[in-house]
Write an enzyme that holds these catalytic residues in place. Sequence first.
Site, short mmCIF file in Angstrom:
data_model
loop_
_atom_site.label_atom_id
_atom_site.label_comp_id
_atom_site.label_asym_id
_atom_site.label_seq_id
_atom_site.Cartn_x
_atom_site.Cartn_y
_atom_site.Cartn_z
N ASP A 505 0.84 -1.19 0.00
CA ASP A 505 0.00 0.00 0.00
C ASP A 505 0.88 1.25 0.00
O ASP A 505 2.09 1.19 0.26
CB ASP A 505 -0.90 -0.02 1.24
CG ASP A 505 -2.06 0.96 1.15
OD1 ASP A 505 -2.33 1.47 0.03
OD2 ASP A 505 -2.69 1.23 2.18
N GLU A 508 2.96 4.90 -4.06
CA GLU A 508 3.08 5.81 -5.22
C GLU A 508 4.47 6.47 -5.30
O GLU A 508 4.89 6.73 -6.44
CB GLU A 508 1.99 6.88 -5.14
CG GLU A 508 0.59 6.35 -5.39
CD GLU A 508 0.04 5.54 -4.22
OE1 GLU A 508 -0.71 4.58 -4.46
OE2 GLU A 508 0.38 5.86 -3.07
#
Length: 919
Positions: A505, A508
């Site tokens: 998770d 990015e």
Amino acid sequence: MDKGNYTFMSDESQKPSSKRKIIYICAVIVVGFGVGTLLFYFINGESFTGHGKGGDEPDSVCSIPGVEKFDCHPDRPINETECLNRGCCYIPASDLTVKDSDLIKSSFLGIPSCFYPKNYRGYEIGNIIKDSDHIETILTRNTSSGFLKDIWNVHLNITFIDDANLRIKLTDANSKRFEPDVPLHYKVTKKQNELYTVELGLDGLLSVKRKATGVIIFKTKLSQLVFSDQFLHLSTHTSSSYLYGLGEQKEGILRSFNWMRYTLFNQGDLPVPHRNLYGSHPFYLVLEPNGNANGVFLLNSNAMDAVLQPAPAISLRTIGGVLDFFIMLGPTPTDVVKQYTDIVGHPFMVPYWSLGFHLCRYGYFSLDKTNETLQRNLDKGVPIDVQWNDIDFMKRYLDFTYDPVSFANLPEFVDNLHEKGMHYVAMVSPGVSNIEEPDTYPPYDEAAKLNLFVKDINGSDIEAKVWNSNLTVFPDFSNPATPPYWARQFKRYHSELKFDGIWLDMNEPLNFMNGSKYGCPENEIENPQYLPGRPYPLRTLTICMTAKHHSTIHYNEHNLVAYREAHATFDAIKEIRQKRPFIISRASFAGQGVHSGHWSGDITSDWEDMRYTIPSMLVFNMYGMPMIGSDICGFRLNTTEDLCTRWQALGAFYPFSRNHNDFDTVDQDPAAMGPNVLKATKDNLYTRYYLLPYFYTLFHRSHVYGETTVRPIFFEFSDDKNTYNLDEQFLWGPALLILPVLHKDTNKITPYYPKGLWYDFYSGEKFISEGENRSLQLELTEVKIAVRGGYILPLQIPANTTTESRKNAFDLLIALNEKQEAVGELYWDDGDSLDTYENGVYNEIIFSVKNDHFNSTVNKKGYDTTMNLNEIKVYGLFKGPSSVTVNGQSGSFEYRKPTLVIKVEKHTLLDELNIFWNY
């Protein structure tokens, strides 16, 4: 004075006379034109105007239809003087009405006011070298593009890879620039019958055409190329406006050519329309007018925009790297995806258990609550294979830990799951805390000693904020020493907690600060002349673009972080468990399907977001990431019983099927949401588990051949334009049409059935379609499934875990086509071991029906197991048979119109079967 200070117009129908040329020359001298410009006009006989607006004369170089205008001033604000300085045409148009505040909410850019004239010569073509394998030349810039640091000599190399693929690469001829080092798997082979022709003229016109039809696949004017240090721009016509792909956005499956911008830059904000999301996949697929398909992949990891205009054409704008295009000629959509995955890599082979149902939420907050939620669903008979935990199971949100108080007995809980034939997935984020006591937290201590963290511009570890109680630092996965370090953390962790899969998770990477604790420098890296996406700095919700990685800066590396983390995690888990890794990642890049699946992030519990999950699933299959799903019933905000009922029914047919929600929402696990949700969950999951042998075979084909598992309707019916924008229904492979209800307060749908013979999966009811919509009524808990005539589906009697269902007998469903024929296959291995296909440790069985004869042939027998049969159902017989023989012996059968049921309990799939039905 540079010729770029004027907008020039020509009249090709009436070339200036010698007398007129002399007048023009005098005028040029008066205003101070240089000798080069004087000669340009004398030789070319072109007129000019200095008022900044072109197009007044019918044949002027600025008389270009609006749909064909390519933007010469994509950097905002748009300025007339600057436009003219670039040697471009300026005619005020709709892009001037688009404000920065509009760009936050919309992707519409408008018709460009500043555009390239017909005679623009930003680059000139040099000597063209061509042989049977490639075309090569140098492009030389002869006027400023208006962007800083133009690359004045660009090397063009076109490689003919094979009959259906070619590569067009534009690089700096004099200096090396950043290129993503992701593995490429293609090989240049001997050409036999190329599907394409390539033409390159001295005027810079480069075109790729399909040889059989003459359709233009790729057509660009290299004279209009922009290749500067921080802005690269190339526009090309497409073969139609039916285009799919271009990254991850909350959109329908079909992209819009109404001057729309699609941004590719990984960011962790909430999924809303017209915003770049978690994944960057610079790949698109186009359907041609006759149903053929082609694809284009730009291998570039920098932030970029793709702008679609009605010509139809696409402009690709990236702020770094090189322009490295792969063009795929298909000719079918399936061929294009196979060709693409042949380049970036085929998807990983999933463990069988991962195809079961997964249960999770952020906010259990204790092992007791985790166990209580799981147990109430097991008690209600919900099939469950995998239990997950979100960050609340960690010790103070520290990676590679679990809370020793609230989750004290987690290892024992996981062991108990394993005893039940179930599995466990743990979460890891890419950042680690840097404030722990020395020598108490190995994920930090080891990386600090090896100097593995991403640095700020001054060389110190860049400090950000994620979940850790204070600050977070990020391992640099581009450093060759980081994957071994990462693997050691997993090995230590697995010795304490026997997880089966990993959830990546926030990769990015997300940062709750913008940039870093100390901000970011104000320079051209942080603030490039052209800003892709919304008018926010690139560092918004991530780290500084100037942050230093092993061999480059974050500006180049940002979109690769998740890819590299997934790769390192895959290798680590594979080595530690000696079984197939299962990884789900939020962020992604091209080729990441080799190592991980994906879920669509923090979607909202509403009907719009439920509908969005289907195009999300379809495009990621095109990207070679078939293990894809969404949080069933939604992640954010409270769901409702009706919404969750419909969503659980739909979610049973996601490749990755998981119910998950946020900490501040109601319990939405199936057992907590009421009888309708429970029934929808159980009914549709039992159907899913029954279909898993067929679905698993699709994943095998994805792994070996690069095919999709879930696919848009047009993949199978590309000659039917009615299928091109269907994204509220979808196919499992070629044979199963999934038809859910996706709108509030209705039990009616009118799905489109492509031409052919279709059967209701449950009843066998036959429907012959000429390509038409059909009105259906569905119960609240129901999803309709149609079986396509001509296919044979391997099935297995379901149980409440895949571990148990794999022990059960198989059924076969034969759906005959109009010719009373059908085909099918089954791939079967142990579902968890590494490289079973590569090592030949599998069974492959081929099914066929022709002339009232069913044949089952064992094509490969390399996996020692029992594959007992139960029954064979046949849909579509013209009438009931008078007798059935099985391997020459009289067989037990029953014909319950419209279904023939043949009992085959004494047989197995590992024996050849020949069954005849006689009238």
